[in-house]
Design a protein around this motif. Structure first.
Motif, PDB file in Angstrom:
ATOM      1  N   TYR A 407       3.259 -12.920  -2.640  1.00 31.94           N
ATOM      2  CA  TYR A 407       2.797 -11.892  -1.524  1.00 31.94           C
ATOM      3  C   TYR A 407       4.182 -12.014  -0.545  1.00 31.94           C
ATOM      4  O   TYR A 407       4.675 -13.294  -0.248  1.00 31.94           O
ATOM      5  CB  TYR A 407       1.661 -12.427  -0.459  1.00 31.94           C
ATOM      6  CG  TYR A 407       1.631 -11.786   0.656  1.00 31.94           C
ATOM      7  CD1 TYR A 407       0.955 -10.292   0.650  1.00 31.94           C
ATOM      8  CD2 TYR A 407       1.510 -12.590   1.875  1.00 31.94           C
ATOM      9  CE1 TYR A 407       0.697  -9.923   1.810  1.00 31.94           C
ATOM     10  CE2 TYR A 407       1.299 -11.619   3.158  1.00 31.94           C
ATOM     11  CZ  TYR A 407       0.937 -10.230   2.941  1.00 31.94           C
ATOM     12  OH  TYR A 407       0.532  -9.679   4.124  1.00 31.94           O
ATOM     13  N   GLN A 408       4.629 -10.762  -0.289  1.00 32.11           N
ATOM     14  CA  GLN A 408       5.788 -10.674   0.504  1.00 32.11           C
ATOM     15  C   GLN A 408       7.064 -11.400  -0.026  1.00 32.11           C
ATOM     16  O   GLN A 408       7.896 -12.003   0.813  1.00 32.11           O
ATOM     17  CB  GLN A 408       5.751 -11.254   1.981  1.00 32.11           C
ATOM     18  CG  GLN A 408       4.812 -10.153   2.882  1.00 32.11           C
ATOM     19  CD  GLN A 408       4.550 -10.634   4.542  1.00 32.11           C
ATOM     20  OE1 GLN A 408       4.855 -11.797   4.672  1.00 32.11           O
ATOM     21  NE2 GLN A 408       4.772  -9.688   5.297  1.00 32.11           N
ATOM     22  N   GLN A 409       7.119 -11.209  -1.258  1.00 31.65           N
ATOM     23  CA  GLN A 409       8.305 -11.680  -1.957  1.00 31.65           C
ATOM     24  C   GLN A 409       8.875 -10.575  -2.633  1.00 31.65           C
ATOM     25  O   GLN A 409       8.491  -9.502  -2.987  1.00 31.65           O
ATOM     26  CB  GLN A 409       7.743 -12.932  -3.051  1.00 31.65           C
ATOM     27  CG  GLN A 409       7.380 -14.159  -2.411  1.00 31.65           C
ATOM     28  CD  GLN A 409       8.442 -14.765  -1.356  1.00 31.65           C
ATOM     29  OE1 GLN A 409       9.505 -14.892  -1.610  1.00 31.65           O
ATOM     30  NE2 GLN A 409       7.885 -15.105  -0.264  1.00 31.65           N
ATOM     31  N   LEU A 486       8.784  -0.540   3.523  1.00 32.97           N
ATOM     32  CA  LEU A 486       8.446  -0.953   4.949  1.00 32.97           C
ATOM     33  C   LEU A 486       7.046  -1.987   4.816  1.00 32.97           C
ATOM     34  O   LEU A 486       7.123  -2.992   5.666  1.00 32.97           O
ATOM     35  CB  LEU A 486       7.696   0.141   5.736  1.00 32.97           C
ATOM     36  CG  LEU A 486       8.830   1.077   6.136  1.00 32.97           C
ATOM     37  CD1 LEU A 486       8.135   2.298   6.948  1.00 32.97           C
ATOM     38  CD2 LEU A 486       9.649   0.642   7.058  1.00 32.97           C
ATOM     39  N   LEU A 487       6.202  -1.932   4.019  1.00 33.93           N
ATOM     40  CA  LEU A 487       5.131  -2.958   3.740  1.00 33.93           C
ATOM     41  C   LEU A 487       5.338  -4.127   2.935  1.00 33.93           C
ATOM     42  O   LEU A 487       4.690  -5.157   3.205  1.00 33.93           O
ATOM     43  CB  LEU A 487       3.771  -1.950   3.109  1.00 33.93           C
ATOM     44  CG  LEU A 487       3.264  -1.037   3.929  1.00 33.93           C
ATOM     45  CD1 LEU A 487       2.076  -0.373   3.410  1.00 33.93           C
ATOM     46  CD2 LEU A 487       2.618  -1.849   5.444  1.00 33.93           C
ATOM     47  N   LEU A 488       6.420  -3.782   1.775  1.00 35.37           N
ATOM     48  CA  LEU A 488       6.584  -5.027   1.050  1.00 35.37           C
ATOM     49  C   LEU A 488       7.582  -5.808   0.971  1.00 35.37           C
ATOM     50  O   LEU A 488       7.694  -6.756   0.215  1.00 35.37           O
ATOM     51  CB  LEU A 488       6.340  -4.398  -0.386  1.00 35.37           C
ATOM     52  CG  LEU A 488       4.867  -3.764  -0.826  1.00 35.37           C
ATOM     53  CD1 LEU A 488       4.985  -3.127  -2.296  1.00 35.37           C
ATOM     54  CD2 LEU A 488       3.762  -4.848  -0.987  1.00 35.37           C
ATOM     55  N   ARG A 489       8.521  -5.237   2.010  1.00 28.10           N
ATOM     56  CA  ARG A 489       9.760  -6.179   1.948  1.00 28.10           C
ATOM     57  C   ARG A 489       9.577  -7.517   2.399  1.00 28.10           C
ATOM     58  O   ARG A 489       8.751  -7.697   3.365  1.00 28.10           O
ATOM     59  CB  ARG A 489      10.782  -5.355   2.838  1.00 28.10           C
ATOM     60  CG  ARG A 489      10.229  -5.375   4.393  1.00 28.10           C
ATOM     61  CD  ARG A 489      11.148  -4.542   5.328  1.00 28.10           C
ATOM     62  NE  ARG A 489      10.529  -4.204   6.435  1.00 28.10           N
ATOM     63  CZ  ARG A 489      11.084  -3.589   7.495  1.00 28.10           C
ATOM     64  NH1 ARG A 489      12.412  -3.704   7.736  1.00 28.10           N
ATOM     65  NH2 ARG A 489      10.470  -3.338   8.834  1.00 28.10           N
ATOM     66  N   PRO A 490      10.475  -8.499   2.037  1.00 32.10           N
ATOM     67  CA  PRO A 490       9.992  -9.784   2.363  1.00 32.10           C
ATOM     68  C   PRO A 490      10.497 -10.135   3.900  1.00 32.10           C
ATOM     69  O   PRO A 490      11.391  -9.266   4.464  1.00 32.10           O
ATOM     70  CB  PRO A 490      11.304 -10.709   1.366  1.00 32.10           C
ATOM     71  CG  PRO A 490      11.295  -9.822   0.314  1.00 32.10           C
ATOM     72  CD  PRO A 490      11.217  -8.379   0.826  1.00 32.10           C
ATOM     73  N   THR A 491       9.648 -10.993   4.498  1.00 27.35           N
ATOM     74  CA  THR A 491      10.155 -11.277   5.885  1.00 27.35           C
ATOM     75  C   THR A 491      11.544 -11.609   6.244  1.00 27.35           C
ATOM     76  O   THR A 491      12.141 -12.298   5.644  1.00 27.35           O
ATOM     77  CB  THR A 491       9.073 -12.486   6.138  1.00 27.35           C
ATOM     78  OG1 THR A 491       7.884 -12.277   5.940  1.00 27.35           O
ATOM     79  CG2 THR A 491       9.284 -12.872   7.864  1.00 27.35           C
ATOM     80  N   GLY A 492      11.989 -10.843   7.197  1.00 35.83           N
ATOM     81  CA  GLY A 492      13.344 -11.126   7.692  1.00 35.83           C
ATOM     82  C   GLY A 492      14.257 -10.157   6.902  1.00 35.83           C
ATOM     83  O   GLY A 492      15.587 -10.218   7.354  1.00 35.83           O
ATOM     84  N   MET A 493      13.913  -9.507   5.793  1.00 37.54           N
ATOM     85  CA  MET A 493      14.787  -8.621   5.082  1.00 37.54           C
ATOM     86  C   MET A 493      14.747  -7.129   5.897  1.00 37.54           C
ATOM     87  O   MET A 493      13.505  -6.647   5.752  1.00 37.54           O
ATOM     88  CB  MET A 493      14.476  -8.783   3.553  1.00 37.54           C
ATOM     89  CG  MET A 493      15.649  -7.749   2.838  1.00 37.54           C
ATOM     90  SD  MET A 493      15.157  -7.706   0.899  1.00 37.54           S
ATOM     91  CE  MET A 493      14.050  -5.959   1.024  1.00 37.54           C
TER      92      MET A 493
END
Length: 535
Positions: A407-409, A486-493
């Motif tokens: 998730y979010q990777q 927008l929905l799946l990019r890793p946090t901070g990217m």
């Protein structure tokens, strides 16, 4: 002169006069399938690709039937849904027709005529791939607000999509053996009749495949139709997701979109048939002589210049205006470079994975017949018309339920890119394999080569230019992808497309301009190479 191939070789096609010319290649004949059952070395990875693409469809099925089949049918039969269907199909039909006119005409002018600066015009014909449809839509609606609606959406999408027709058509024109056209002309057929009876049938697979990609792109587009305020399925689906916690209506609308995709792929399959244009005669291939334009020289140059100005020069000039006069534009170099690096990394990884999975599907589609081959090819196309937001939510649902560490990777984002853009690579691989003479594969098998060896030593090397073209095309469109990123990019990217959309949603167009310019500059490099490519 007869071909030196085995007795089962295809007969050469007949010219307009019905006479088979001596020495003509078998380029327009039916591609002889290797067999009805493709080998396991192709089927296993092709099935893996199909399962990945079908994963979001499973999610849609669960969501759509969550409140019962009766409720789902009420949504399908609703008057608003029927209107959305007509609006979406009408827009897709208009854009496909216009893209075919632009793509085929520019391909013919730049490849087969003595057009001054043909190579430069060919490059300019591919550069619209570097301009996101939502950037083109903003450029036009900001200059002419009256264009909003159907006309504006059709204009922006046509200018963004016609390279999908131009590229395969131009490649097919370069690969066609000119002997048949010369034979037809020697038998009394004029230039127009030769084009319609000999050349155009050989261009049909490439043009039909490009038109299919354009139709699927239009049906799945969200940015351009939103900016132009034209309601289609994608905009309605996005509104439904944002307006309510009930995902059933949006899932049902997405299912309708998938059914439309399957019908389009089936129709294109029947239009394309099993025709190919692999050259199997003796001798080395040679380029076709360029036809003089005569009095049509000036109109041809004006046509090419008008298309390049509308598709490339105008959006770039609009961005230049916002950079020059906008007070909110802040060149945060560190953030800009970080977003650029992230965009390059995810686009390169996504293109590599997508092309690798498309290779077995494309080979099967080009070389084999039967239900298995047809299902695998149609499955590869099924996810392309599913909106990016739906694909993203399906993968989020799957990762949270079953593979939470993803998730979010980054792998989840790459999976979304594969689902969305596998048809681009499959179409390029299929066209390239259709041009590769199957008799060479027969010879390799007769010498004891295994299916894997034939694929690695014969099929892939022969189709390498087309495969590379598909990879470059996939790289470009991944850079521009928006909803799933927008929905799946890793946090901070951050990616350039994501930053561009964040600024655009708050009407900070001048602040968005640096990211748009950088996105166009980076995407223009593979687009330029695609334009210069001469297989």
């Amino acid at each position: 002169m007869k071909n030196p191939g085995p007795p089962a070789s295809r007969p050469a096609p007949r010219t307009g006069s019905g006479t088979r010319p001596a020495g003509a290649s078998a380029s327009a004949g039916r591609v002889r399938a290797v067999g009805n059952r493709p080998p396991a070395v192709l089927v296993v990875p092709a099935v893996a690709a199909a399962l990945l693409v079908l994963l979001p469809l499973g999610y849609l099925g669960v969501r759509a039937l969550e409140r019962g089949a009766g409720y789902a049918w009420e949504i399908v039969a609703d008057r608003g849904t029927v209107e959305l269907l007509g609006r979406s199909l009408g827009l897709a039909a208009a854009v496909v027709a216009a893209s075919l006119v632009l793509g085929v005409s520019l391909a013919w002018l730049t490849v087969r005529t003595a057009l001054p600066g043909a190579r430069a015009w060919g490059v300019l014909a591919t550069l619209p791939l570097a301009v996101p449809s939502y950037v083109a839509a903003f450029a036009w609606v900001s200059a002419a607000p009256a264009l909003s609606g159907f006309a504006g959406a059709a204009l922006a999408l046509t200018l963004a999509c016609f390279p999908y027709v131009y590229l395969p058509t131009a490649a097919a024109l370069r690969g066609i053996d000119p002997a048949q056209e010369e034979a037809a002309r020697s038998l009394g057929a004029g230039s127009l009749r030769t084009f319609l009876r000999v050349t155009l049938p050989q261009l049909r697979p490439a043009a039909a495949g490009g038109g299919l990609l354009v139709a699927l792109y239009v049906l799945s587009d969200f940015g351009a139709v939103s900016i132009m305020r034209y309601d289609t399925f994608t905009r309605a689906i996005h509104t439904s997701y944002r307006a309510s916690f009930d995902r059933t209506p949006a899932a049902v609308l997405s299912c309708v979109l998938v059914v439309m995709t399957v019908l389009l792929v089936t129709a294109e399959n029947r239009t394309r048939g099993r025709a190919g244009h692999a050259r199997t005669g003796r001798g080395a291939s040679r380029p076709a002589p360029r036809l003089p334009l005569g009095r049509l020289r000036v109109p041809a140059l004006a046509w090419c210049a008008a298309v390049a100005a509308a598709a490339v020069a105008f959006p770039v000039a609009t961005l230049g205006y916002w950079l020059a006069v906008g007070n909110s534009a802040t060149w945060d170099l560190e953030r800009l470079l970080s977003a650029s690096w992230s965009t390059l990394a995810v686009a390169a990884a996504g293109a590599a994975i997508t092309t690798a999975l498309a290779l077995p599907v494309g080979v099967i589609a080009a070389r084999y017949r039967g239900r298995t081959a047809r299902l695998l090819e149609e499955s590869a196309y099924a996810g392309h018309a599913v909106p990016g937001i739906t694909v993203a939510l399906a993968l989020v649902f799957f990762s949270v339920r079953y593979v939470y560490p993803l998730y979010q990777q980054l792998p989840l984002l790459l999976a979304a890119y594969t689902v969305l853009f596998l048809p681009l690579a499959v179409g390029a691989v299929r066209s390239a394999v259709l041009q590769a003479p199957p008799v060479l594969e027969d010879v390799a098998r007769s010498l004891g080569r295994s299916p894997l060896q034939v694929l690695r030593e014969v099929t892939v090397p022969l189709a390498a230019p087309g495969v590379a073209t598909g990879a470059a095309l996939t790289f470009v469109v991944i850079m521009k992808e928006l909803p799933a990123t927008l929905l799946l990019r890793p946090t901070g990217m951050d990616t350039l497309a994501a930053r561009l959309w964040d600024e655009t949603t708050v009407a900070a167009y001048a602040a968005a301009a640096p990211y748009a310019v950088m996105l166009i500059l980076i995407a223009s490099v593979p687009a330029y190479l695609l334009g210069r490519h001469r297989p």
